[in-house]
Design an enzyme around this catalytic site. Structure first.
Site, mmCIF file in Angstrom:
data_model
loop_
_atom_site.group_PDB
_atom_site.id
_atom_site.type_symbol
_atom_site.label_atom_id
_atom_site.label_comp_id
_atom_site.label_asym_id
_atom_site.label_seq_id
_atom_site.Cartn_x
_atom_site.Cartn_y
_atom_site.Cartn_z
ATOM 1 N N SER A 1 0.834 -1.204 0.000
ATOM 2 C CA SER A 1 0.000 0.000 0.000
ATOM 3 C C SER A 1 0.877 1.267 0.000
ATOM 4 O O SER A 1 0.411 2.333 -0.369
ATOM 5 C CB SER A 1 -0.912 -0.010 1.223
ATOM 6 O OG SER A 1 -0.134 -0.181 2.390
ATOM 7 N N GLU B 1 6.273 6.567 7.535
ATOM 8 C CA GLU B 1 6.132 7.246 6.231
ATOM 9 C C GLU B 1 6.767 8.641 6.280
ATOM 10 O O GLU B 1 7.197 9.172 5.267
ATOM 11 C CB GLU B 1 4.655 7.358 5.835
ATOM 12 C CG GLU B 1 3.988 6.028 5.483
ATOM 13 C CD GLU B 1 4.238 5.584 4.044
ATOM 14 O OE1 GLU B 1 4.332 6.434 3.147
ATOM 15 O OE2 GLU B 1 4.340 4.360 3.832
ATOM 16 N N CYS C 1 3.367 -5.783 10.012
ATOM 17 C CA CYS C 1 3.054 -4.655 9.124
ATOM 18 C C CYS C 1 4.338 -4.316 8.392
ATOM 19 O O CYS C 1 5.417 -4.320 8.993
ATOM 20 C CB CYS C 1 2.579 -3.468 9.967
ATOM 21 S SG CYS C 1 2.433 -1.932 9.052
ATOM 22 N N HIS D 1 5.705 -1.718 7.553
ATOM 23 C CA HIS D 1 6.490 -0.572 8.003
ATOM 24 C C HIS D 1 7.306 -0.855 9.267
ATOM 25 O O HIS D 1 8.293 -0.183 9.530
ATOM 26 C CB HIS D 1 5.562 0.615 8.258
ATOM 27 C CG HIS D 1 4.969 1.173 6.998
ATOM 28 N ND1 HIS D 1 4.269 0.398 6.100
ATOM 29 C CD2 HIS D 1 4.990 2.416 6.484
ATOM 30 C CE1 HIS D 1 3.876 1.152 5.103
ATOM 31 N NE2 HIS D 1 4.301 2.376 5.307
HETATM 32 N N1 DGL Z 1 1.193 -2.026 4.221
HETATM 33 C C1 DGL Z 1 0.341 -2.037 5.377
HETATM 34 C C2 DGL Z 1 0.538 -3.369 6.129
HETATM 35 O O1 DGL Z 1 1.539 -4.035 5.997
HETATM 36 C C3 DGL Z 1 0.603 -0.873 6.317
HETATM 37 C C4 DGL Z 1 0.221 0.474 5.750
HETATM 38 C C5 DGL Z 1 -1.264 0.623 5.510
HETATM 39 O O2 DGL Z 1 -2.050 0.688 6.475
HETATM 40 O O3 DGL Z 1 -1.646 0.657 4.347
HETATM 41 O O4 DGL Z 1 -0.331 -3.737 6.871
#
Ligand code: DGL
Length: 280
Positions: free
Chosen positions: A10, A150, A188, A190
């Site tokens: 995302s 971010e 996640c 991040h």
């Molecule tokens: N990429 C999302 C995850 O790994 C985190 C960022 C989002 O909430 O889009 O859950």
């Protein structure tokens, strides 16, 4: 045949997964898409996440020729893996099962903590994958961490303070349920970027794991099953250091920010990032 590996997130936190893939397959072709215009996925409904993720997957397969897809986004893996598999006809690898598998290998007590986005926690995908492996898992949403990463605040005092508050609450819940956790799953994309900060805040006896390495192993396994031989391994690249991955990065917004922070997250230049429009 050199396969094209599509990697989707995302945002650009998923570059940590791409980094692990490049280490294993340094001479492969990669197309990475960060759907930054629609980030965060973690606060959205299953239906919306599934629509966004399916559109992103189609872009990588139909327009970039991906032969395999790695869904680096935990939220999309937890809530939309089926929708993605229906949308494209190539093998799709998510990060939840590899993450739970890494937790199983790491945990001695069998009690595991998982931190993730709201949507991932509400889906209980990690709890289910852990339970299937005989582990007890306690999950907690940490929604403030994604915007801090971010923003590039990966070693900022404010981020450390926010993490400590979340972790303190999670440990208190674990104690009240009689759990003795020894493993923390960074559920996640991040959070691996906060690993040094996280490792300073958790007990020395606790292991922080992310699914990037296990997801990369799973792709390598699938490629060797399908192709018999891998396009190139890390051992090959040591013998031939000039082996460079072909890498194309795409984002639906924030191209400049992606280029600025992305190279840090990937550990190598991301090159020029192309802006794509996947609609609203
Ligand atoms: N990429 C999302 C995850 O790994 C985190 C960022 C989002 O909430 O889009 O859950």
């Amino acid at each position: 045949m050199t396969p094209t590996i599509g990697v989707f997130d995302s945002g650009f936190g998923g570059l940590t997964v791409l980094r692990a893939l490049i280490q294993r397959l340094p001479a492969a072709r990669f197309a990475f898409l960060g759907d930054s215009a629609r980030l965060p996925y973690g606060s959205k409904s299953r239906r919306t996440i599934a629509r966004y993720a399916a559109e992103s997957a189609r872009f990588l397969v139909e327009e970039q020729g991906a032969d395999y897809l790695v869904i680096a986004c935990n939220t999309a893996s937890a809530l939309a893996l089926d929708a993605i598999q229906e949308a494209v006809s190539v093998p799709v690898i998510g990060v939840i099962e590899p993450g739970a598998e890494a937790a199983r290998r790491a945990s001695k007590t069998g009690d595991v903590l998982v931190i993730a986005t709201d949507a991932t926690v509400q889906s209980h995908a990690y709890a289910a994958a852990c339970q299937a492996r005989g582990l007890r898992a306690l999950e907690k949403a940490c929604p403030l961490l994604v915007p801090l990463v971010e923003e590039g605040w990966t070693s900022h005092d404010v981020t450390a303070q926010v993490f400590r508050i979340y972790f303190g609450e999670l440990m208190a819940d674990a104690a009240s349920q009689g759990l003795t956790p020894d493993t923390l799953v960074l559920g996640c994309t991040h959070y691996p970027l906060l690993k040094p900060l996280i490792e300073q805040a958790i007990p020395a006896s606790m292991t922080a794991i992310d699914s990037a390495e296990s997801a990369a192993d799973k792709l390598v396994q699938q490629l060797s099953q399908d192709l018999g031989a891998l396009p190139a391994t890390s051992a090959d690249s040591q013998a031939n250091p000039s082996a460079e991955p072909v890498l194309h990065c795409f984002a639906t917004d924030s191209v400049e920010k992606f280029e600025r922070l992305g190279s840090r997250f990937l550990g190598r230049p991301v090159g020029q990032v192309q802006l794509v429009d996947l609609g609203g």
